[in-house]
Design a protein around this motif. Structure first.
Motif, PDB file in Angstrom:
ATOM      1  N   ALA A  27       0.860  -1.183   0.000  1.00  0.00           N
ATOM      2  CA  ALA A  27       0.000   0.000   0.000  1.00  0.00           C
ATOM      3  C   ALA A  27       0.896   1.233   0.000  1.00  0.00           C
ATOM      4  O   ALA A  27       1.882   1.290   0.732  1.00  0.00           O
ATOM      5  CB  ALA A  27      -0.917   0.012   1.218  1.00  0.00           C
ATOM      6  N   VAL A  28       0.570   2.191  -0.835  1.00  0.00           N
ATOM      7  CA  VAL A  28       1.355   3.411  -0.978  1.00  0.00           C
ATOM      8  C   VAL A  28       0.461   4.591  -0.616  1.00  0.00           C
ATOM      9  O   VAL A  28      -0.675   4.679  -1.070  1.00  0.00           O
ATOM     10  CB  VAL A  28       1.871   3.578  -2.420  1.00  0.00           C
ATOM     11  N   GLN A  29       0.985   5.484   0.216  1.00  0.00           N
ATOM     12  CA  GLN A  29       0.292   6.725   0.550  1.00  0.00           C
ATOM     13  C   GLN A  29       1.236   7.891   0.286  1.00  0.00           C
ATOM     14  O   GLN A  29       2.428   7.815   0.599  1.00  0.00           O
ATOM     15  CB  GLN A  29      -0.134   6.745   2.014  1.00  0.00           C
ATOM     16  N   VAL A  30       0.701   8.968  -0.288  1.00  0.00           N
ATOM     17  CA  VAL A  30       1.506  10.175  -0.515  1.00  0.00           C
ATOM     18  C   VAL A  30       0.699  11.378  -0.049  1.00  0.00           C
ATOM     19  O   VAL A  30      -0.492  11.505  -0.373  1.00  0.00           O
ATOM     20  CB  VAL A  30       1.927  10.312  -1.998  1.00  0.00           C
ATOM     21  N   LEU A  43       6.028  13.905  10.119  1.00  0.00           N
ATOM     22  CA  LEU A  43       5.023  13.785   9.074  1.00  0.00           C
ATOM     23  C   LEU A  43       5.177  12.467   8.319  1.00  0.00           C
ATOM     24  O   LEU A  43       4.178  11.830   7.959  1.00  0.00           O
ATOM     25  CB  LEU A  43       5.131  14.972   8.100  1.00  0.00           C
ATOM     26  N   MET A  44       6.422  12.028   8.077  1.00  0.00           N
ATOM     27  CA  MET A  44       6.654  10.745   7.422  1.00  0.00           C
ATOM     28  C   MET A  44       6.035   9.603   8.223  1.00  0.00           C
ATOM     29  O   MET A  44       5.430   8.676   7.661  1.00  0.00           O
ATOM     30  CB  MET A  44       8.165  10.528   7.240  1.00  0.00           C
ATOM     31  N   GLN A  45       6.155   9.662   9.540  1.00  0.00           N
ATOM     32  CA  GLN A  45       5.556   8.629  10.378  1.00  0.00           C
ATOM     33  C   GLN A  45       4.033   8.657  10.283  1.00  0.00           C
ATOM     34  O   GLN A  45       3.382   7.603  10.280  1.00  0.00           O
ATOM     35  CB  GLN A  45       6.011   8.815  11.827  1.00  0.00           C
ATOM     36  N   THR A  46       3.455   9.852  10.176  1.00  0.00           N
ATOM     37  CA  THR A  46       2.008   9.965  10.010  1.00  0.00           C
ATOM     38  C   THR A  46       1.559   9.343   8.697  1.00  0.00           C
ATOM     39  O   THR A  46       0.565   8.613   8.639  1.00  0.00           O
ATOM     40  CB  THR A  46       1.582  11.445  10.061  1.00  0.00           C
ATOM     41  N   VAL A  47       2.293   9.622   7.622  1.00  0.00           N
ATOM     42  CA  VAL A  47       1.956   9.042   6.324  1.00  0.00           C
ATOM     43  C   VAL A  47       2.101   7.524   6.389  1.00  0.00           C
ATOM     44  O   VAL A  47       1.290   6.782   5.817  1.00  0.00           O
ATOM     45  CB  VAL A  47       2.859   9.635   5.225  1.00  0.00           C
ATOM     46  N   GLY A  48       3.137   7.040   7.093  1.00  0.00           N
ATOM     47  CA  GLY A  48       3.317   5.603   7.247  1.00  0.00           C
ATOM     48  C   GLY A  48       2.138   4.949   7.953  1.00  0.00           C
ATOM     49  O   GLY A  48       1.692   3.858   7.557  1.00  0.00           O
TER      50      GLY A  48
END
Length: 683
Positions: free
Chosen positions: A270-273, A360-365
């Motif tokens: 799964a990819v989130q951006v 923010l990277m951790q939130t996207v993860g």
């Protein structure tokens, strides 16, 4: 299926140069396109032992009938050619980043004499400035409704604009002062464009100057006793503040960047951006993809960057100045040059190390993990899908009837300590949480030899997990045998037997052949032969039956596989939750061992009062004396025993962040079954 040896290129004919290769099926269709720094090395890897290949790679190679390649001079050329062929041939085995919908953007048509603010989907056009994409069109309209009172720009279509110009009166928005009405000449084209440019500056994050200007104008109007105008400007400031709240600033430096994160297993990802513009999250997108090859995290990032950003070569606005990723792509320089060409300026790809960007990277993860979970469970609420899943399980496992009641066992521990297990229950394909159970694992083999599977354990055939599973199965089904002999006990609300009064149709254990064998042996010793047992191994989701030498592979996209995954993941979640609670209490209790004057009753009182090692360490002597039974001397002894030396570093639990003990007393943890890293959950 074709034999790969029939179309394997002759040794020495593949050039040792960068290039792009294509696999074809027997009908001449391109089924896979890939690139490589060395064509010889990459293509040779496909024609090794078939059993050693990734599952989807093996299917692709067996489907293929021939392979060809094109040599290029640079890695950038290889990136361009690979993407153009993927776009042209749409190969079935390539990773495909496709949305299930088109994401809307807020568009400003600066290429028109009177620019318009509107919701726009589809390919980007020249001369139009875009903000977004947003997840929903209503979010754009809500933002416009707030901001048009401050920036009264045109939002109507060309037909409506022309008609009201001919009529000589504005539309309703013009009367409400939410449009400056350029259609009837209330403002000139230059004045209207200035309003639109102010709107663009605000959406780009340059809101401070606009707010200062409005506040200054409000104070001037108030000083001049123009109170109606001052009140309107005050309301405009409120509207700006409300719009700013809806697009909360997440990066204080006003960065334009995309933040990408992944959640994956061996076969899917799964990819989130998150799209951050002017320091604000303007929108987000997500995909779930099939992984064809056994790609690394870095290669997955490269595939994302290639396909998503290269897909929009008509516009450069989709490529930001900075792209934050969890891992750097293998060909970092080539990828940055390629994206720089698309953007028309430099592009930096990097991994955030600290500060707001890492947060923010951790939130996207976390969003990627949630999307991945939802993907796997998306059909759980569908009655037809659940019925199909149960029917598929019945057929695949050769059961006499559909497994209407499924129970699953999972064991959780850290390096063999604080071992616990969970048992979850699914009925008709849905969780029945009132019948979930938790187990604290006793010694693997008791002195009286009563535990199930003792002979196998003593012979060295079992592992810690198998002994734990054998114990849980024995305890659960002994209880069932006991309750079966008693008068029926019925739940007043549901009318069903309570607790373990009847057995499951299918028992699932988290693990492979050894775990399934241990569970099966436990049931055999208890004389239970009407419960089917399987083990579900994580790596490739293999289904193991007790005594079988080979696993059964359910189709990856089958409803039966989705159901088994959900049952296993729920057992895993329930076990980890219990393990964390038990580990925290055990950790605190162990720190209190050996303190003079502190018995079990006082330890329990401290546990109830403070609950964690960190809280107890931070407690003062006076705080400790508030606990029943703790006097001044005992409180001082506890405080002295737990207070680490200021000169010594401390060891920290990687999962909870709690202080374990001073580093002088700590030891390096030894490898053990399922020992977690700082980025892993306990098993």
């Amino acid at each position: 299926m074709a034999d790969p040896s029939t179309y394997r290129p002759a040794p020495g004919t593949i050039p040792d140069k960068p290039g792009v290769y294509r696999f074809y099926d027997k009908n001449g269709r391109v089924i896979y396109v890939g690139k490589a720094k060395s064509l010889r090395s990459r293509l040779s890897s496909y024609f090794q032992d078939i059993a050693a290949l990734h599952t989807r790679t093996r299917t692709m190679v067996l489907t293929g009938a021939r392979v060809d390649w094109t040599v290029v001079d640079t890695e950038v050329e290889a990136l361009q050619l690979e993407y153009s062929w993927i776009k042209e041939f749409d190969p079935r085995f390539n990773v495909r980043y496709r949305d299930d919908k088109s994401y809307p953007s807020l568009a400003v048509t600066l290429n028109e004499e009177y620019p318009r603010l509107q919701v726009m989907r589809g390919p980007k056009k020249k001369g139009v400035r875009y903000f977004g994409p947003f997840a929903h069109a209503w979010a754009i309209r809500e933002t416009l409704d707030l901001l048009t009172r401050v920036f009264p720009a045109r939002t109507c279509s060309a037909g409506v604009f022309k008609r009201h110009g001919q009529m000589g009166r504005p539309c309703l928005l013009g009367y409400l002062d939410k449009c400056s009405a350029p259609c009837i000449g209330r403002v000139s084209a230059e004045e209207h464009r200035a309003i639109v440019l102010d709107f663009c500056d605000f959406m780009a994050g340059k809101s401070d100057a606009i707010e200062k200007r409005l506040r200054k104008a409000m104070l001037q109007a108030s000083s001049a006793m123009e109170f109606e105008r001052a009140a309107r400007l005050r309301d405009d400031l409120g509207a700006l503040a409300k719009a700013t709240e809806k697009n909360a600033i997440v990066l204080p430096d006003g960065t334009d960047c995309d933040v990408v994160a992944f959640a994956q297993d061996e076969l899917e990802a799964a990819v989130q951006v998150f799209h951050v513009r002017g320091g604000r999250v303007r929108g987000r997108r997500g995909w779930v993809i099939d992984k064809v090859e056994d790609v690394t995290d870095a290669e997955l990032v490269e595939q994302y960057l290639l396909q998503v950003y290269d897909a929009d070569q008509e516009s450069t606005s989709g490529v930001p100045r900075t792209i934050l990723v969890p891992h750097l792509p293998p060909d970092l320089d080539a990828m940055q040059r390629r994206l720089g060409e698309l953007r028309g300026g430099p592009v930096e790809i990097r991994v955030p190390q600290r500060g707001p960007k890492r947060d923010l990277m951790q939130t996207v993860g976390r969003n990627a993990e949630e999307a991945f979970t939802q993907h796997r469970l998306k059909r759980a609420g569908d009655l037809t899908a659940r019925s199909q899943a149960l029917a598929q399980l019945q057929e695949a496992l050769g059961l006499d009837e559909a497994p209407l009641r499924i129970e699953c066992i999972d064991v959780s521990h850290v390096q063999g300590t604080n071992v616990v297990a969970s048992l979850v229950v699914f009925e008709d394909g849905l969780p029945r949480k009132s019948e979930y159970r938790r187990f604290t694992i006793r010694d693997a083999v008791r002195e009286d030899g009563e535990s199930v599977g003792v002979d196998q354990v003593r012979a060295g055939e079992g592992t810690d997990d198998t002994r734990s599973i054998a114990e849980v199965v024995a305890r659960r089904f002994r209880r069932y045998l006991e309750e079966r002999e008693r008068p029926p006990s019925v739940d007043d609300e549901s009318g069903r037997p309570k607790k373990f009064a009847y057995p499951p149709n299918l028992l699932v254990v988290d693990g492979g052949a050894p775990q399934a064998q241990a569970a099966g042996a436990a049931l055999t010793e208890l004389g239970i032969n009407d419960v089917a047992v399987i083990g579900l191994a994580k790596r490739l989701e293999e289904v193991w039956l007790p005594g079988d030498d080979e696993p059964y592979i359910l189709p990856r996209n089958s409803e039966a596989m989705y159901l088994l995954q959900r049952v296993r993941d729920e057992a895993h979640r329930f076990a980890i939750t219990f393990h964390r609670q038990k580990r925290g209490k055990a950790m605190l209790a162990s720190q209190l061992d050996g303190i003079k004057g502190l018995g079990e009753a006082r330890k329990q009182a401290l546990l109830r009062k403070f609950g964690s090692v960190r809280s107890l360490r931070n407690a003062s002597v006076d705080d400790l004396r508030e606990v029943d039974g703790i006097g001044a001397a005992t409180a001082q002894a506890i405080h002295d025993a737990l207070a680490p030396s200021r000169d010594d570093p401390v060891a920290v639990d990687p999962l909870t962040g709690e202080v374990i003990q001073s580093a002088a007393d700590s030891t390096e943890p030894q490898p053990a079954s399922h020992a977690p890293t700082p980025h892993e959950e306990p098993r």
